[in-house]
Design a protein around this motif. Structure first.
Motif, PDB file in Angstrom:
ATOM      1  N   LEU A 117     153.224 -33.307   5.497  1.00 17.88           N
ATOM      2  CA  LEU A 117     151.963 -32.568   5.530  1.00 17.88           C
ATOM      3  C   LEU A 117     152.043 -31.303   4.683  1.00 17.88           C
ATOM      4  O   LEU A 117     151.118 -30.506   4.655  1.00 17.88           O
ATOM      5  N   SER A 118     153.186 -31.128   3.992  1.00 15.02           N
ATOM      6  CA  SER A 118     153.368 -29.931   3.167  1.00 15.02           C
ATOM      7  C   SER A 118     152.330 -29.885   2.053  1.00 15.02           C
ATOM      8  O   SER A 118     151.832 -30.907   1.597  1.00 15.02           O
ATOM      9  N   ARG A 119     152.011 -28.642   1.637  1.00 16.97           N
ATOM     10  CA  ARG A 119     151.040 -28.511   0.552  1.00 16.97           C
ATOM     11  C   ARG A 119     151.681 -28.756  -0.811  1.00 16.97           C
ATOM     12  O   ARG A 119     150.991 -28.881  -1.807  1.00 16.97           O
ATOM     13  N   SER A 120     153.028 -28.816  -0.836  1.00 18.18           N
ATOM     14  CA  SER A 120     153.697 -29.180  -2.082  1.00 18.18           C
ATOM     15  C   SER A 120     153.717 -30.702  -2.203  1.00 18.18           C
ATOM     16  O   SER A 120     154.259 -31.400  -1.349  1.00 18.18           O
ATOM     17  N   SER A 121     153.122 -31.214  -3.272  1.00 19.94           N
ATOM     18  CA  SER A 121     153.001 -32.668  -3.378  1.00 19.94           C
ATOM     19  C   SER A 121     154.366 -33.316  -3.627  1.00 19.94           C
ATOM     20  O   SER A 121     154.574 -34.473  -3.266  1.00 19.94           O
ATOM     21  N   ALA A 122     155.303 -32.579  -4.226  1.00 21.10           N
ATOM     22  CA  ALA A 122     156.642 -33.136  -4.453  1.00 21.10           C
ATOM     23  C   ALA A 122     157.349 -33.368  -3.123  1.00 21.10           C
ATOM     24  O   ALA A 122     157.917 -34.440  -2.874  1.00 21.10           O
ATOM     25  N   ILE A 123     157.291 -32.352  -2.247  1.00 21.29           N
ATOM     26  CA  ILE A 123     157.929 -32.471  -0.936  1.00 21.29           C
ATOM     27  C   ILE A 123     157.254 -33.561  -0.118  1.00 21.29           C
ATOM     28  O   ILE A 123     157.906 -34.428   0.473  1.00 21.29           O
ATOM     29  N   ALA A 124     155.920 -33.540  -0.108  1.00 17.33           N
ATOM     30  CA  ALA A 124     155.171 -34.530   0.660  1.00 17.33           C
ATOM     31  C   ALA A 124     155.478 -35.938   0.146  1.00 17.33           C
ATOM     32  O   ALA A 124     155.671 -36.872   0.924  1.00 17.33           O
TER      33      ALA A 124
ATOM     34  N   ARG B 251     149.389 -19.741   9.742  1.00 15.61           N
ATOM     35  CA  ARG B 251     149.372 -21.207   9.853  1.00 15.61           C
ATOM     36  C   ARG B 251     150.449 -21.688  10.815  1.00 15.61           C
ATOM     37  O   ARG B 251     150.244 -22.627  11.584  1.00 15.61           O
ATOM     38  N   ALA B 252     151.607 -21.038  10.778  1.00 21.09           N
ATOM     39  CA  ALA B 252     152.700 -21.436  11.672  1.00 21.09           C
ATOM     40  C   ALA B 252     152.309 -21.204  13.126  1.00 21.09           C
ATOM     41  O   ALA B 252     152.560 -22.041  13.989  1.00 21.09           O
ATOM     42  N   GLN B 253     151.680 -20.059  13.388  1.00 19.01           N
ATOM     43  CA  GLN B 253     151.229 -19.776  14.758  1.00 19.01           C
ATOM     44  C   GLN B 253     150.167 -20.776  15.200  1.00 19.01           C
ATOM     45  O   GLN B 253     150.191 -21.248  16.337  1.00 19.01           O
TER      46      GLN B 253
END
Lengths: 219, 260
Positions: free
Chosen positions: A45-52, A130-132
């Motif tokens: 769900l990361s906003r980095s498309s590489a990680i996702a 966002r984390a909270q």
């Protein structure tokens, strides 16, 4: 045809050890696959498309391979590729954990995605990070939806641990096969093994059903 | 032409502007949601945004507390442009309260916990203080007896009043209402509007997207009419509702059955 059920009683200690090993495998697999699944789901769900993308690839790879292949692969190929010699137990655990982690990741992802975006927005509007928002608002709600699915996965996993018997991990199925080859009492041993899996599995399935009813979300 | 911030008929004009919008543009792909919107909200004013669905009113509110980023122009809050980065946006959002059409109460928390959650998580208030404040706010919105209830056991109107209390718990400088009564049964709309009216009388600065024309007519200090992402007319409620200067304002109001 004569039956000799005494072999079952005679090998009761071995059956007990095998059963304990089956539980141990299932518990350890889940202990790895729950946090592992959460991490993979968050990466996906990361906003980095590489990680996702990397996380998606990993999940789709391990989710769509037959578990028995993963077991053989971990046993024969992994030592050659990464040059680590693991015990059959650790090898079997690795294969199970890879498979179930991939499944759990999908479960967590679906759970998180099932929470309306407006919930996150309401949390952000209060000034939360966002984390909270994830920790306070999304996860506690997602958890209720995820728990019943995890319970079903557990019920499957408990039986699927029998697949690691092919690499001589001393769990219930492997123990039963050993006893069979020593005593030639195929029917008795397989029946006993079946009875054990069923008697242990049935209450777990009932428990999973209860969790479904208790935590099933009505909205 | 639209009446600008210098309009002498505007009672809030002498007070400082809390929000200033200058030529604000917002795109969703090729769709132009806001096409150069300019307006201001002064301290203590109630500004109602009206207009057809999809005309950009809600988008403007969402851009105001940085839930959406704008593609052009600027929004000034308390004299400073809204920041683009997330951490700075958080500090701005703390100072604004937002009330959503679908309430968005947290269903796993009681009414009291919903109201206390902002101060607890964001301001790191002491639990006892946050609870006391939450109870006082529930009292204010007429729901003191529902503190222990979960949202699922509250009516829509009650849920929205809890949501208002939740936003007030952060002691916001401005309250943003995004169609607060649109999801409500007709019989519970009144209780939400009367809470909003009390807030207005207390001098809260409010921006209200609404289809409740009676509310806008009675409570608003300033009414802004949107159509297709732009402001077609703005002025005091007497002008908008009694003598609109733009024909499309008149036709919009008559579609709603507003007799004038």
């Amino acid at each position: 045809m004569t039956y000799d059920w005494s072999v079952i009683w005679q090998y009761r200690a071995a059956f007990a050890d095998g059963t304990a090993m089956t539980f141990l495998l299932a518990v350890l697999t889940m202990a790895i696959a729950v946090p592992g699944g959460i991490v993979l789901a968050l990466l996906r769900l990361s906003r980095s498309s590489a990680i996702a993308g990397a996380s998606t690839a990993l999940v789709e790879f391990f989710r769509n391979l037959p578990l028995i292949l993963l077991v053989y692969w971990a046993f024969y190929v992994m030592p050659m590729v990464i040059e680590i010699e693991l015990s059959p137990f650790a090898t079997g655990l690795t294969a199970l954990a890879l498979n179930v982690t991939a499944y759990n990741s999908e479960t967590f992802r679906a759970g998180i995605n099932s929470i309306r975006r407006g919930q996150t927005e309401a949390a952000l509007a209060l000034g939360m990070s966002r984390a909270q928002a994830m920790r306070v608002v999304v996860f506690p709600q997602a958890w209720r939806r995820v728990l019943p699915v995890l319970a079903s996965t557990w019920v499957s996993l408990f039986k699927d641990t029998s697949l690691v018997s092919v690499i001589a991990v001393g769990e219930l199925a492997h123990v039963a096969m050993e006893i069979r080859s020593q005593t030639f009492r195929v029917l008795e041993v397989l029946t006993a093994m079946g009875a054990l899996y069923w008697l242990l599995g049935y209450p777990q399935a009932k428990l999973a059903d209860w969790i479904h009813r208790k935590f099933g979300v009505t909205e | 032409m639209t009446a600008l911030a210098t309009d002498p008929r505007r009672p809030g004009i002498a007070r400082p502007a809390v929000l200033v919008y200058r030529d604000v543009r917002k795109l969703y792909g090729a769709f132009v949601a806001l096409n150069g919107v300019s307006m201001a909200v002064h301290k203590g004013e109630v500004v109602c945004l009206i207009g057809p669905s999809g005309s950009g009113k809600s988008t403007l509110l969402r851009c105001t507390n940085a839930l959406e980023t704008i593609n052009g122009g600027e929004i000034l809050f308390d004299g400073a442009a809204l920041p683009a980065d997330e951490t700075a946006a958080r500090h701005v959002r703390r100072r604004m309260g937002m009330v959503f059409q679908n309430f968005e109460l947290f269903p796993h928390k009681t009414a009291l916990e919903n109201v206390a959650i902002g101060p607890l998580t964001v301001l790191r208030a002491r639990p006892a203080d946050a609870a006391a404040k939450a109870q006082a706010l529930l009292d204010k919105v007429g729901l003191a007896s529902k503190a222990a209830s979960y949202p699922a056991n509250l009516s829509g109107g009650q849920q929205q009043r809890v949501a208002i209390a939740r936003a007030l718990a952060m002691e916001p400088e401005v309250m943003l209402f995004d169609e607060p009564t649109s999801a409500l049964d007709p019989e519970t709309i009144g209780e939400v509007l009367s809470v909003m009216k009390i807030l207005a009388e207390e001098g809260m600065t409010m921006v209200v997207v609404t289809h409740e024309m009676t509310f806008a007519r009675r409570v608003a200090d300033w009414v802004v009419v949107f159509e297709e992402g732009a402001i077609i007319e703005q002025g005091p409620p007497e002008q908008i509702f009694e003598a609109p200067r733009v024909e499309r304002t008149r036709s919009f109001l008559s579609h709603l059955g507003w007799a004038g």
